[in-house]
Write an enzyme that holds these catalytic residues in place. Structure first.
Site, PDB file in Angstrom:
ATOM      1  N   GLY A  12      18.867 -81.571  27.709  1.00  0.00           N
ATOM      2  CA  GLY A  12      17.477 -81.973  27.447  1.00  0.00           C
ATOM      3  C   GLY A  12      16.873 -82.769  28.592  1.00  0.00           C
ATOM      4  N   ALA A  80      21.324 -86.186  21.775  1.00  0.00           N
ATOM      5  CA  ALA A  80      21.071 -84.916  21.091  1.00  0.00           C
ATOM      6  C   ALA A  80      20.273 -85.149  19.814  1.00  0.00           C
ATOM      7  CB  ALA A  80      22.393 -84.231  20.754  1.00  0.00           C
ATOM      8  N   SER A 124      13.832 -94.264  18.214  1.00  0.00           N
ATOM      9  CA  SER A 124      12.488 -93.840  18.622  1.00  0.00           C
ATOM     10  C   SER A 124      11.376 -94.702  18.038  1.00  0.00           C
ATOM     11  CB  SER A 124      12.291 -92.388  18.157  1.00  0.00           C
ATOM     12  OG  SER A 124      10.941 -92.026  18.201  1.00  0.00           O
ATOM     13  N   GLU A 126       8.879 -93.532  16.866  1.00  0.00           N
ATOM     14  CA  GLU A 126       8.403 -92.829  15.661  1.00  0.00           C
ATOM     15  C   GLU A 126       8.859 -93.539  14.388  1.00  0.00           C
ATOM     16  OE1 GLU A 126       6.491 -89.773  14.932  1.00  0.00           O
ATOM     17  OE2 GLU A 126       5.749 -90.538  16.824  1.00  0.00           O
ATOM     18  N   TYR A 148      11.271 -86.312  11.015  1.00  0.00           N
ATOM     19  CA  TYR A 148      11.943 -86.755  12.249  1.00  0.00           C
ATOM     20  C   TYR A 148      12.071 -88.284  12.261  1.00  0.00           C
ATOM     21  CZ  TYR A 148      12.477 -88.054  17.187  1.00  0.00           C
ATOM     22  OH  TYR A 148      12.896 -88.626  18.368  1.00  0.00           O
ATOM     23  N   ARG A 183       9.860 -82.214  30.739  1.00  0.00           N
ATOM     24  CA  ARG A 183       9.545 -82.298  29.315  1.00  0.00           C
ATOM     25  C   ARG A 183       9.425 -80.898  28.731  1.00  0.00           C
ATOM     26  NH1 ARG A 183       9.841 -85.301  24.753  1.00  0.00           N
ATOM     27  NH2 ARG A 183       8.069 -86.692  24.470  1.00  0.00           N
TER      28      ARG A 183
HETATM   29  P1  NAP Z   1      15.031 -82.914  24.299  1.00  0.00           P
HETATM   30  O1  NAP Z   1      14.604 -82.573  25.690  1.00  0.00           O
HETATM   31  O2  NAP Z   1      14.426 -82.170  23.159  1.00  0.00           O
HETATM   32  O3  NAP Z   1      16.629 -82.752  24.224  1.00  0.00           O
HETATM   33  C1  NAP Z   1      17.295 -82.711  23.006  1.00  0.00           C
HETATM   34  C2  NAP Z   1      18.745 -82.322  23.245  1.00  0.00           C
HETATM   35  O4  NAP Z   1      19.434 -82.257  21.984  1.00  0.00           O
HETATM   36  C3  NAP Z   1      18.913 -80.938  23.915  1.00  0.00           C
HETATM   37  O5  NAP Z   1      19.938 -81.038  24.869  1.00  0.00           O
HETATM   38  C4  NAP Z   1      19.366 -80.065  22.742  1.00  0.00           C
HETATM   39  O6  NAP Z   1      20.165 -78.983  23.151  1.00  0.00           O
HETATM   40  C5  NAP Z   1      20.219 -81.066  21.963  1.00  0.00           C
HETATM   41  N1  NAP Z   1      20.497 -80.643  20.578  1.00  0.00           N
HETATM   42  C6  NAP Z   1      19.616 -80.198  19.656  1.00  0.00           C
HETATM   43  N2  NAP Z   1      20.260 -79.912  18.512  1.00  0.00           N
HETATM   44  C7  NAP Z   1      21.579 -80.163  18.718  1.00  0.00           C
HETATM   45  C8  NAP Z   1      22.754 -80.047  17.926  1.00  0.00           C
HETATM   46  N3  NAP Z   1      22.723 -79.591  16.678  1.00  0.00           N
HETATM   47  N4  NAP Z   1      23.953 -80.411  18.467  1.00  0.00           N
HETATM   48  C9  NAP Z   1      24.009 -80.850  19.749  1.00  0.00           C
HETATM   49  N5  NAP Z   1      22.938 -80.962  20.552  1.00  0.00           N
HETATM   50  C10 NAP Z   1      21.736 -80.630  20.033  1.00  0.00           C
HETATM   51  O7  NAP Z   1      14.809 -84.468  24.001  1.00  0.00           O
HETATM   52  P2  NAP Z   1      14.589 -85.676  25.021  1.00  0.00           P
HETATM   53  O8  NAP Z   1      13.131 -85.865  25.218  1.00  0.00           O
HETATM   54  O9  NAP Z   1      15.495 -85.547  26.166  1.00  0.00           O
HETATM   55  O10 NAP Z   1      15.056 -86.904  24.110  1.00  0.00           O
HETATM   56  C11 NAP Z   1      16.412 -87.338  24.098  1.00  0.00           C
HETATM   57  C12 NAP Z   1      16.661 -88.122  22.814  1.00  0.00           C
HETATM   58  O11 NAP Z   1      15.792 -89.248  22.748  1.00  0.00           O
HETATM   59  C13 NAP Z   1      16.410 -87.352  21.520  1.00  0.00           C
HETATM   60  O12 NAP Z   1      17.335 -87.811  20.570  1.00  0.00           O
HETATM   61  C14 NAP Z   1      15.010 -87.761  21.117  1.00  0.00           C
HETATM   62  O13 NAP Z   1      14.840 -87.605  19.725  1.00  0.00           O
HETATM   63  C15 NAP Z   1      15.016 -89.206  21.550  1.00  0.00           C
HETATM   64  N6  NAP Z   1      13.730 -89.796  21.925  1.00  0.00           N
HETATM   65  C16 NAP Z   1      12.927 -89.167  22.830  1.00  0.00           C
HETATM   66  C17 NAP Z   1      11.743 -89.760  23.228  1.00  0.00           C
HETATM   67  C18 NAP Z   1      10.842 -89.101  24.250  1.00  0.00           C
HETATM   68  O14 NAP Z   1       9.676 -89.501  24.335  1.00  0.00           O
HETATM   69  N7  NAP Z   1      11.338 -88.172  25.034  1.00  0.00           N
HETATM   70  C19 NAP Z   1      11.383 -91.015  22.708  1.00  0.00           C
HETATM   71  C20 NAP Z   1      12.246 -91.643  21.811  1.00  0.00           C
HETATM   72  C21 NAP Z   1      13.432 -91.031  21.429  1.00  0.00           C
HETATM   73  P3  NAP Z   1      19.581 -77.519  23.461  1.00  0.00           P
HETATM   74  O15 NAP Z   1      19.310 -77.520  24.925  1.00  0.00           O
HETATM   75  O16 NAP Z   1      20.728 -76.682  23.076  1.00  0.00           O
HETATM   76  O17 NAP Z   1      18.369 -77.308  22.617  1.00  0.00           O
HETATM   77  O1  F7E Z   2       2.739 -85.537  20.244  1.00  0.00           O
HETATM   78  C1  F7E Z   2      -0.849 -85.097  19.330  1.00  0.00           C
HETATM   79  C2  F7E Z   2       0.154 -85.221  18.193  1.00  0.00           C
HETATM   80  O2  F7E Z   2       4.549 -83.842  20.209  1.00  0.00           O
HETATM   81  C3  F7E Z   2       2.012 -86.650  20.705  1.00  0.00           C
HETATM   82  C4  F7E Z   2       8.993 -86.994  20.878  1.00  0.00           C
HETATM   83  O3  F7E Z   2       9.625 -87.131  22.127  1.00  0.00           O
HETATM   84  O4  F7E Z   2       7.784 -89.032  21.177  1.00  0.00           O
HETATM   85  C5  F7E Z   2       7.621 -87.645  20.937  1.00  0.00           C
HETATM   86  O5  F7E Z   2       6.978 -87.427  19.698  1.00  0.00           O
HETATM   87  C6  F7E Z   2       0.661 -86.743  20.003  1.00  0.00           C
HETATM   88  C7  F7E Z   2       0.728 -86.598  18.470  1.00  0.00           C
HETATM   89  O6  F7E Z   2       5.074 -86.266  20.776  1.00  0.00           O
HETATM   90  C8  F7E Z   2      -1.222 -81.567  20.110  1.00  0.00           C
HETATM   91  O7  F7E Z   2      -0.517 -85.096  16.937  1.00  0.00           O
HETATM   92  C9  F7E Z   2      -2.523 -83.260  19.743  1.00  0.00           C
HETATM   93  O8  F7E Z   2      -0.097 -87.576  17.905  1.00  0.00           O
HETATM   94  O9  F7E Z   2       3.887 -84.902  22.403  1.00  0.00           O
HETATM   95  P1  F7E Z   2       4.075 -85.038  20.947  1.00  0.00           P
HETATM   96  P2  F7E Z   2       5.381 -87.260  19.571  1.00  0.00           P
HETATM   97  O10 F7E Z   2       5.107 -86.656  18.259  1.00  0.00           O
HETATM   98  O11 F7E Z   2       4.716 -88.564  19.884  1.00  0.00           O
HETATM   99  C10 F7E Z   2       8.553 -89.751  20.210  1.00  0.00           C
HETATM  100  C11 F7E Z   2       8.639 -91.183  20.637  1.00  0.00           C
HETATM  101  C12 F7E Z   2       9.860 -89.124  19.921  1.00  0.00           C
HETATM  102  O12 F7E Z   2      10.827 -89.789  19.602  1.00  0.00           O
HETATM  103  C13 F7E Z   2       9.881 -87.637  19.813  1.00  0.00           C
HETATM  104  O13 F7E Z   2      11.196 -87.128  19.975  1.00  0.00           O
HETATM  105  O14 F7E Z   2      -0.152 -85.651  20.450  1.00  0.00           O
HETATM  106  N1  F7E Z   2      -1.255 -83.721  19.645  1.00  0.00           N
HETATM  107  N2  F7E Z   2      -2.529 -81.941  20.015  1.00  0.00           N
HETATM  108  C14 F7E Z   2      -0.408 -82.695  19.878  1.00  0.00           C
HETATM  109  N3  F7E Z   2       0.943 -82.659  19.928  1.00  0.00           N
HETATM  110  C15 F7E Z   2       1.516 -81.470  20.236  1.00  0.00           C
HETATM  111  N4  F7E Z   2       2.853 -81.401  20.345  1.00  0.00           N
HETATM  112  N5  F7E Z   2       0.758 -80.323  20.455  1.00  0.00           N
HETATM  113  C16 F7E Z   2      -0.611 -80.323  20.402  1.00  0.00           C
HETATM  114  O15 F7E Z   2      -1.247 -79.301  20.600  1.00  0.00           O
END
Ligand code: NAP
Ligand code: F7E
Length: 333
Positions: A12, A80, A124, A126, A148, A183
Protein backbone atom coordinates in the site's frame (compact mmCIF):
# COMPACT_ATOMS: atom_id res chain seq x y z
CA UNK A 1 21.38 -7.37 17.18
CA UNK A 2 20.02 -5.94 13.94
CA UNK A 3 16.55 -4.50 13.77
CA UNK A 4 14.04 -6.64 11.93
CA UNK A 5 10.77 -5.06 10.84
CA UNK A 6 7.65 -6.77 9.58
CA UNK A 7 5.23 -4.54 7.66
CA UNK A 8 1.72 -5.76 6.89
CA UNK A 9 0.20 -3.83 3.99
CA UNK A 10 3.64 -3.26 2.43
CA UNK A 11 2.07 -3.05 -1.05
CA UNK A 12 0.00 0.00 0.00
CA UNK A 13 0.86 3.70 0.00
CA UNK A 14 2.24 3.87 3.55
CA UNK A 15 3.85 0.43 3.40
CA UNK A 16 6.02 1.48 0.47
CA UNK A 17 7.22 4.71 2.15
CA UNK A 18 7.82 2.95 5.47
CA UNK A 19 9.85 0.20 3.78
CA UNK A 20 12.07 2.85 2.14
CA UNK A 21 12.44 4.68 5.45
CA UNK A 22 13.39 1.57 7.45
CA UNK A 23 15.86 0.36 4.81
CA UNK A 24 17.58 3.75 5.07
CA UNK A 25 17.83 3.18 8.83
CA UNK A 26 19.55 -0.17 8.25
CA UNK A 27 16.63 -2.43 9.11
CA UNK A 28 16.09 -5.87 7.67
CA UNK A 29 12.63 -5.37 6.14
CA UNK A 30 9.99 -8.07 5.68
CA UNK A 31 6.58 -7.43 4.18
CA UNK A 32 3.28 -9.28 3.89
CA UNK A 33 1.34 -9.44 0.66
CA UNK A 34 -1.91 -11.16 -0.29
CA UNK A 35 -1.98 -13.67 -3.07
CA UNK A 36 -5.11 -11.90 -4.35
CA UNK A 37 -3.40 -8.50 -4.21
CA UNK A 38 -5.20 -5.76 -6.14
CA UNK A 39 -2.22 -3.55 -6.94
CA UNK A 40 0.40 -6.30 -7.06
CA UNK A 41 3.81 -4.73 -6.41
CA UNK A 42 3.78 -1.48 -8.37
CA UNK A 43 4.59 0.70 -5.33
CA UNK A 44 7.47 -1.49 -4.15
CA UNK A 45 8.88 -2.63 -7.49
CA UNK A 46 12.06 -0.62 -6.84
CA UNK A 47 12.56 -2.35 -3.47
CA UNK A 48 11.93 -6.02 -4.23
CA UNK A 49 15.63 -6.97 -4.21
CA UNK A 50 16.13 -5.29 -0.80
CA UNK A 51 13.15 -6.68 1.13
CA UNK A 52 11.68 -10.11 1.81
CA UNK A 53 8.06 -10.68 0.90
CA UNK A 54 5.78 -13.28 2.48
CA UNK A 55 2.37 -14.41 1.36
CA UNK A 56 -0.10 -14.09 4.21
CA UNK A 57 -3.46 -12.52 5.06
CA UNK A 58 -4.93 -10.77 8.09
CA UNK A 59 -7.86 -13.17 7.75
CA UNK A 60 -5.58 -16.17 8.38
CA UNK A 61 -4.42 -16.50 11.98
CA UNK A 62 -2.10 -19.48 11.42
CA UNK A 63 -0.22 -17.76 8.58
CA UNK A 64 0.51 -14.76 10.83
CA UNK A 65 1.73 -16.83 13.75
CA UNK A 66 3.96 -18.99 11.56
CA UNK A 67 5.48 -15.94 9.88
CA UNK A 68 6.27 -14.16 13.15
CA UNK A 69 7.82 -17.32 14.61
CA UNK A 70 9.93 -17.71 11.46
CA UNK A 71 11.34 -14.22 10.97
CA UNK A 72 11.39 -13.10 14.63
CA UNK A 73 10.81 -9.39 14.02
CA UNK A 74 11.77 -6.79 16.61
CA UNK A 75 9.03 -4.44 15.35
CA UNK A 76 5.71 -5.12 13.63
CA UNK A 77 3.88 -2.34 11.77
CA UNK A 78 0.26 -3.25 11.06
CA UNK A 79 -0.66 -1.13 8.04
CA UNK A 80 -2.89 -3.69 6.33
CA UNK A 81 -6.59 -2.87 6.18
CA UNK A 82 -9.63 -2.52 3.99
CA UNK A 83 -8.78 1.17 4.06
CA UNK A 84 -11.38 2.80 1.79
CA UNK A 85 -14.17 4.37 3.86
CA UNK A 86 -16.61 4.39 0.91
CA UNK A 87 -16.36 0.59 0.41
CA UNK A 88 -16.89 -0.08 4.09
CA UNK A 89 -20.67 0.46 3.70
CA UNK A 90 -20.72 -2.04 0.82
CA UNK A 91 -18.62 -4.58 2.73
CA UNK A 92 -19.11 -3.91 6.45
CA UNK A 93 -18.44 -7.48 7.51
CA UNK A 94 -15.25 -7.88 5.47
CA UNK A 95 -14.12 -4.49 6.77
CA UNK A 96 -14.74 -5.65 10.35
CA UNK A 97 -12.88 -8.91 9.72
CA UNK A 98 -9.79 -7.29 8.17
CA UNK A 99 -9.57 -3.79 9.63
CA UNK A 100 -10.90 -4.73 13.08
CA UNK A 101 -10.41 -8.41 13.92
CA UNK A 102 -7.23 -8.54 11.82
CA UNK A 103 -5.56 -6.45 14.53
CA UNK A 104 -6.48 -9.00 17.20
CA UNK A 105 -5.20 -11.86 15.06
CA UNK A 106 -1.85 -10.14 14.72
CA UNK A 107 -1.66 -9.20 18.42
CA UNK A 108 -2.48 -12.78 19.36
CA UNK A 109 0.20 -14.09 17.01
CA UNK A 110 2.76 -11.79 18.65
CA UNK A 111 1.60 -12.76 22.14
CA UNK A 112 1.97 -16.46 21.30
CA UNK A 113 5.50 -16.03 19.91
CA UNK A 114 7.24 -13.23 21.84
CA UNK A 115 5.64 -10.42 23.86
CA UNK A 116 8.79 -8.27 23.62
CA UNK A 117 8.07 -7.53 19.91
CA UNK A 118 7.07 -3.87 19.50
CA UNK A 119 3.75 -3.29 17.72
CA UNK A 120 2.45 -0.28 15.77
CA UNK A 121 -1.25 -0.11 14.86
CA UNK A 122 -2.39 2.18 12.03
CA UNK A 123 -5.26 3.88 13.83
CA UNK A 124 -7.19 6.66 12.15
CA UNK A 125 -8.75 10.09 12.60
CA UNK A 126 -11.92 8.45 11.21
CA UNK A 127 -12.42 7.18 14.78
CA UNK A 128 -13.31 10.79 15.77
CA UNK A 129 -16.03 10.87 13.09
CA UNK A 130 -18.81 13.17 14.31
CA UNK A 131 -16.29 15.14 16.29
CA UNK A 132 -16.90 15.96 19.96
CA UNK A 133 -14.29 18.75 19.98
CA UNK A 134 -12.08 20.66 17.55
CA UNK A 135 -9.17 20.29 17.15
CA UNK A 136 -9.04 16.57 17.88
CA UNK A 137 -6.40 15.32 20.30
CA UNK A 138 -5.47 12.03 22.01
CA UNK A 139 -8.18 12.53 24.67
CA UNK A 140 -11.03 13.40 22.26
CA UNK A 141 -13.79 10.74 22.50
CA UNK A 142 -14.40 8.54 19.47
CA UNK A 143 -17.67 8.71 17.50
CA UNK A 144 -17.00 6.79 14.27
CA UNK A 145 -19.34 7.41 11.31
CA UNK A 146 -18.62 4.43 9.04
CA UNK A 147 -18.07 0.68 9.34
CA UNK A 148 -14.41 1.50 8.64
CA UNK A 149 -14.25 3.97 11.54
CA UNK A 150 -15.95 1.48 13.87
CA UNK A 151 -13.50 -1.28 12.87
CA UNK A 152 -10.52 1.06 13.44
CA UNK A 153 -11.86 2.02 16.88
CA UNK A 154 -12.08 -1.68 17.77
CA UNK A 155 -8.51 -2.30 16.52
CA UNK A 156 -7.26 0.72 18.45
CA UNK A 157 -8.83 -0.40 21.72
CA UNK A 158 -7.54 -3.96 21.27
CA UNK A 159 -4.05 -2.49 20.91
CA UNK A 160 -4.52 -0.54 24.15
CA UNK A 161 -5.96 -3.65 25.79
CA UNK A 162 -2.99 -5.87 24.87
CA UNK A 163 -0.66 -3.18 26.19
CA UNK A 164 -2.54 -3.06 29.49
CA UNK A 165 -3.24 -6.80 29.80
CA UNK A 166 0.10 -8.29 28.75
CA UNK A 167 2.50 -5.39 29.26
CA UNK A 168 3.27 -5.38 25.54
CA UNK A 169 4.89 -2.42 23.75
CA UNK A 170 1.86 -1.79 21.55
CA UNK A 171 0.65 1.61 20.41
CA UNK A 172 -1.77 3.22 18.00
CA UNK A 173 -0.83 6.14 15.78
CA UNK A 174 -4.00 8.16 15.24
CA UNK A 175 -3.08 9.46 11.81
CA UNK A 176 -5.06 12.09 9.96
CA UNK A 177 -5.35 11.90 6.15
CA UNK A 178 -2.03 11.62 4.38
CA UNK A 179 -1.59 11.51 0.64
CA UNK A 180 1.05 11.21 -2.06
CA UNK A 181 1.50 10.33 -5.73
CA UNK A 182 1.23 6.70 -4.50
CA UNK A 183 -2.28 7.20 -3.08
CA UNK A 184 -4.95 4.83 -4.41
CA UNK A 185 -7.05 6.30 -7.23
CA UNK A 186 -10.31 5.83 -5.28
CA UNK A 187 -9.37 8.41 -2.61
CA UNK A 188 -10.54 11.93 -3.36
CA UNK A 189 -7.12 13.63 -3.58
CA UNK A 190 -5.67 11.21 -6.11
CA UNK A 191 -8.97 11.02 -7.98
CA UNK A 192 -8.71 14.79 -8.42
CA UNK A 193 -5.00 14.93 -9.35
CA UNK A 194 -5.45 12.11 -11.87
CA UNK A 195 -8.56 13.74 -13.38
CA UNK A 196 -6.92 17.17 -13.62
CA UNK A 197 -4.01 15.63 -15.54
CA UNK A 198 -6.38 13.74 -17.87
CA UNK A 199 -8.41 16.88 -18.57
CA UNK A 200 -5.27 18.94 -19.20
CA UNK A 201 -4.01 16.31 -21.67
CA UNK A 202 -7.37 16.14 -23.47
CA UNK A 203 -8.05 12.57 -22.29
CA UNK A 204 -11.18 13.58 -20.31
CA UNK A 205 -13.48 16.57 -19.99
CA UNK A 206 -14.97 16.26 -16.50
CA UNK A 207 -14.60 14.72 -13.06
CA UNK A 208 -17.59 13.65 -10.95
CA UNK A 209 -17.26 14.30 -7.23
CA UNK A 210 -19.41 14.24 -4.09
CA UNK A 211 -19.25 16.54 -1.07
CA UNK A 212 -16.85 19.44 -1.74
CA UNK A 213 -17.49 20.94 1.72
CA UNK A 214 -15.99 18.11 3.78
CA UNK A 215 -12.85 19.32 5.56
CA UNK A 216 -9.75 17.26 6.16
CA UNK A 217 -6.32 17.70 7.74
CA UNK A 218 -4.14 16.52 4.84
CA UNK A 219 -0.40 15.81 5.04
CA UNK A 220 2.25 14.00 2.99
CA UNK A 221 2.53 10.22 3.59
CA UNK A 222 6.35 10.31 3.34
CA UNK A 223 6.44 12.58 6.42
CA UNK A 224 4.02 10.42 8.42
CA UNK A 225 5.97 7.14 8.28
CA UNK A 226 8.71 8.76 10.35
CA UNK A 227 6.14 9.33 13.11
CA UNK A 228 5.22 5.62 13.03
CA UNK A 229 8.85 4.66 13.55
CA UNK A 230 9.40 7.27 16.28
CA UNK A 231 6.44 5.87 18.22
CA UNK A 232 8.23 2.52 18.47
CA UNK A 233 11.55 4.04 19.65
CA UNK A 234 10.34 5.55 22.95
CA UNK A 235 10.79 4.32 26.53
CA UNK A 236 7.07 3.67 26.87
CA UNK A 237 4.33 2.79 24.37
CA UNK A 238 2.04 5.83 23.96
CA UNK A 239 -0.68 6.66 21.40
CA UNK A 240 -0.24 9.88 19.42
CA UNK A 241 -2.33 12.06 17.12
CA UNK A 242 -0.39 12.77 13.91
CA UNK A 243 -1.53 15.56 11.59
CA UNK A 244 -0.65 19.04 10.37
CA UNK A 245 -2.96 21.24 12.48
CA UNK A 246 -4.50 22.76 9.31
CA UNK A 247 -7.80 21.89 7.68
CA UNK A 248 -9.02 22.46 4.10
CA UNK A 249 -12.21 21.75 2.11
CA UNK A 250 -12.24 19.16 -0.66
CA UNK A 251 -13.16 22.19 -2.78
CA UNK A 252 -9.84 23.87 -1.82
CA UNK A 253 -7.96 20.82 -3.09
CA UNK A 254 -9.94 21.01 -6.34
CA UNK A 255 -9.21 24.73 -6.79
CA UNK A 256 -5.43 24.42 -6.24
CA UNK A 257 -5.21 21.35 -8.48
CA UNK A 258 -6.97 23.03 -11.44
CA UNK A 259 -5.05 26.28 -10.87
CA UNK A 260 -1.81 24.31 -11.18
CA UNK A 261 -2.58 23.51 -14.83
CA UNK A 262 -4.26 26.84 -15.63
CA UNK A 263 -7.85 25.52 -15.88
CA UNK A 264 -11.11 26.77 -14.34
CA UNK A 265 -12.46 23.98 -12.10
CA UNK A 266 -16.07 25.16 -12.43
CA UNK A 267 -16.06 24.13 -16.09
CA UNK A 268 -15.00 20.55 -15.34
CA UNK A 269 -16.37 19.44 -11.94
CA UNK A 270 -19.79 17.76 -11.86
CA UNK A 271 -21.41 17.09 -8.49
CA UNK A 272 -22.74 13.53 -8.43
CA UNK A 273 -24.89 12.34 -5.47
CA UNK A 274 -23.46 8.84 -6.04
CA UNK A 275 -20.30 9.99 -4.26
CA UNK A 276 -22.08 11.28 -1.15
CA UNK A 277 -21.74 8.99 1.88
CA UNK A 278 -24.56 7.62 4.06
CA UNK A 279 -22.93 9.42 7.01
CA UNK A 280 -20.24 12.05 6.48
CA UNK A 281 -17.29 13.13 8.60
CA UNK A 282 -17.64 16.89 8.14
CA UNK A 283 -14.53 18.27 9.79
CA UNK A 284 -11.20 16.83 10.84
CA UNK A 285 -8.45 18.97 12.35
CA UNK A 286 -5.56 17.54 14.35
CA UNK A 287 -3.93 18.96 17.43
CA UNK A 288 -0.47 17.39 16.92
CA UNK A 289 1.19 19.19 19.88
CA UNK A 290 1.86 16.05 21.93
CA UNK A 291 3.73 14.41 19.01
CA UNK A 292 5.62 17.65 18.33
CA UNK A 293 6.72 18.00 21.95
CA UNK A 294 7.40 14.37 22.87
CA UNK A 295 8.49 12.82 19.56
CA UNK A 296 9.94 15.99 18.08
CA UNK A 297 7.94 15.18 14.93
CA UNK A 298 6.69 17.82 12.50
CA UNK A 299 5.26 17.51 8.98
CA UNK A 300 7.52 19.03 6.32
CA UNK A 301 5.34 19.37 3.21
CA UNK A 302 2.67 22.10 3.02
CA UNK A 303 -0.85 21.53 1.68
CA UNK A 304 -0.21 23.60 -1.47
CA UNK A 305 3.03 21.69 -2.17
CA UNK A 306 1.24 18.38 -1.67
CA UNK A 307 -1.53 19.17 -4.17
CA UNK A 308 0.95 20.48 -6.73
CA UNK A 309 3.27 17.48 -6.30
CA UNK A 310 0.37 15.08 -6.92
CA UNK A 311 -0.87 16.95 -10.00
CA UNK A 312 2.65 17.23 -11.47
CA UNK A 313 3.23 13.52 -10.92
CA UNK A 314 0.00 12.48 -12.67
CA UNK A 315 0.65 14.87 -15.53
CA UNK A 316 4.08 13.37 -16.07
CA UNK A 317 2.85 9.77 -15.68
CA UNK A 318 -0.07 10.17 -18.10
CA UNK A 319 2.00 12.13 -20.66
CA UNK A 320 4.57 9.32 -20.69
CA UNK A 321 1.80 6.72 -21.09
CA UNK A 322 0.17 8.70 -23.91
CA UNK A 323 3.52 9.08 -25.71
CA UNK A 324 4.25 5.35 -25.45
CA UNK A 325 0.78 4.46 -26.82
CA UNK A 326 1.19 6.92 -29.70
CA UNK A 327 4.56 5.35 -30.61
CA UNK A 328 3.02 1.85 -30.57
CA UNK A 329 0.08 3.03 -32.70
CA UNK A 330 2.42 4.71 -35.22
CA UNK A 331 4.59 1.58 -35.44
CA UNK A 332 1.60 -0.68 -36.09
CA UNK A 333 0.05 1.70 -38.65
P1 NAP B 1 -3.64 1.34 1.33
O1 NAP B 1 -2.76 2.00 0.32
O2 NAP B 1 -5.06 1.07 0.98
O3 NAP B 1 -2.95 -0.06 1.74
C1 NAP B 1 -3.65 -1.04 2.43
C2 NAP B 1 -2.82 -2.31 2.47
O4 NAP B 1 -3.55 -3.33 3.17
C3 NAP B 1 -2.49 -2.88 1.07
O5 NAP B 1 -1.16 -3.32 1.09
C4 NAP B 1 -3.45 -4.06 0.97
O6 NAP B 1 -2.95 -5.09 0.14
C5 NAP B 1 -3.45 -4.54 2.42
N1 NAP B 1 -4.57 -5.45 2.73
C6 NAP B 1 -5.88 -5.27 2.46
N2 NAP B 1 -6.59 -6.32 2.90
C7 NAP B 1 -5.71 -7.20 3.46
C8 NAP B 1 -5.82 -8.47 4.07
N3 NAP B 1 -6.99 -9.10 4.20
N4 NAP B 1 -4.69 -9.08 4.54
C9 NAP B 1 -3.49 -8.47 4.39
N5 NAP B 1 -3.32 -7.27 3.80
C10 NAP B 1 -4.42 -6.64 3.35
O7 NAP B 1 -3.65 2.16 2.70
P2 NAP B 1 -2.63 3.27 3.22
O8 NAP B 1 -3.14 4.60 2.83
O9 NAP B 1 -1.25 2.87 2.93
O10 NAP B 1 -2.88 3.16 4.80
C11 NAP B 1 -2.12 2.27 5.61
C12 NAP B 1 -2.90 2.00 6.89
O11 NAP B 1 -3.13 3.22 7.59
C13 NAP B 1 -4.29 1.39 6.70
O12 NAP B 1 -4.52 0.53 7.79
C14 NAP B 1 -5.22 2.58 6.76
O13 NAP B 1 -6.51 2.16 7.16
C15 NAP B 1 -4.53 3.41 7.81
N6 NAP B 1 -4.72 4.86 7.74
C16 NAP B 1 -4.50 5.52 6.56
C17 NAP B 1 -4.61 6.90 6.52
C18 NAP B 1 -4.35 7.66 5.24
O14 NAP B 1 -4.76 8.82 5.16
N7 NAP B 1 -3.66 7.09 4.28
C19 NAP B 1 -4.94 7.61 7.68
C20 NAP B 1 -5.13 6.91 8.87
C21 NAP B 1 -5.00 5.52 8.90
P3 NAP B 1 -3.31 -5.21 -1.42
O15 NAP B 1 -2.22 -4.49 -2.12
O16 NAP B 1 -3.26 -6.67 -1.60
O17 NAP B 1 -4.67 -4.63 -1.64
O1 F7E C 1 -12.52 11.11 1.27
C1 F7E C 1 -15.16 13.47 0.12
C2 F7E C 1 -15.59 12.33 1.02
O2 F7E C 1 -12.04 8.82 0.43
C3 F7E C 1 -12.24 12.39 1.79
C4 F7E C 1 -8.57 6.98 4.27
O3 F7E C 1 -7.18 6.97 4.06
O4 F7E C 1 -8.46 9.03 5.48
C5 F7E C 1 -9.05 8.42 4.35
O5 F7E C 1 -10.46 8.40 4.47
C6 F7E C 1 -13.48 13.28 1.72
C7 F7E C 1 -14.77 12.62 2.26
O6 F7E C 1 -10.76 9.76 2.42
C8 F7E C 1 -15.49 12.35 -3.32
O7 F7E C 1 -17.01 12.38 1.23
C9 F7E C 1 -16.06 14.09 -2.16
O8 F7E C 1 -15.43 13.56 3.06
O9 F7E C 1 -10.29 10.62 0.20
P1 F7E C 1 -11.39 10.03 0.98
P2 F7E C 1 -11.39 9.57 3.87
O10 F7E C 1 -12.77 9.05 3.82
O11 F7E C 1 -11.16 10.84 4.63
C10 F7E C 1 -8.72 8.42 6.74
C11 F7E C 1 -8.00 9.19 7.80
C12 F7E C 1 -8.46 6.97 6.75
O12 F7E C 1 -8.10 6.40 7.76
C13 F7E C 1 -8.88 6.20 5.55
O13 F7E C 1 -8.21 4.95 5.47
O14 F7E C 1 -13.75 13.56 0.34
N1 F7E C 1 -15.41 13.25 -1.31
N2 F7E C 1 -16.13 13.55 -3.39
C14 F7E C 1 -15.03 12.16 -2.01
N3 F7E C 1 -14.33 11.07 -1.62
C15 F7E C 1 -14.05 10.14 -2.57
N4 F7E C 1 -13.32 9.07 -2.24
N5 F7E C 1 -14.51 10.28 -3.88
C16 F7E C 1 -15.23 11.37 -4.30
O15 F7E C 1 -15.61 11.46 -5.46
Amino acid sequence: MSNIALITGITGQDGSYLAEFLLEKGYQVHGCFRRSSTNAFERIEHLTDKIELHCTDLLDQASLERLIAKIKPTEVYNLAAQSFVGSSWDQPILTGEVTGLGVTRLLEAIRMVDTSIRFYQASSSEMFGKVHETPQRETTPFHPRSPYGVAKAYGHWMTVNYRESYDMYACGGILFNHESPRRGLEFVTRKISDAVARIKLGLATEVRLGNLDARRDWGFAGDYVEAMWLMLQQDKPIDYVIGTGETYRVGDFVQIAFDRVGLNWEKHVVIDPKFYRPAEVDLLLADPMKAQEELNWKPKMSFQELVETMVDHDLQRLSALANTSLKVLRKSA
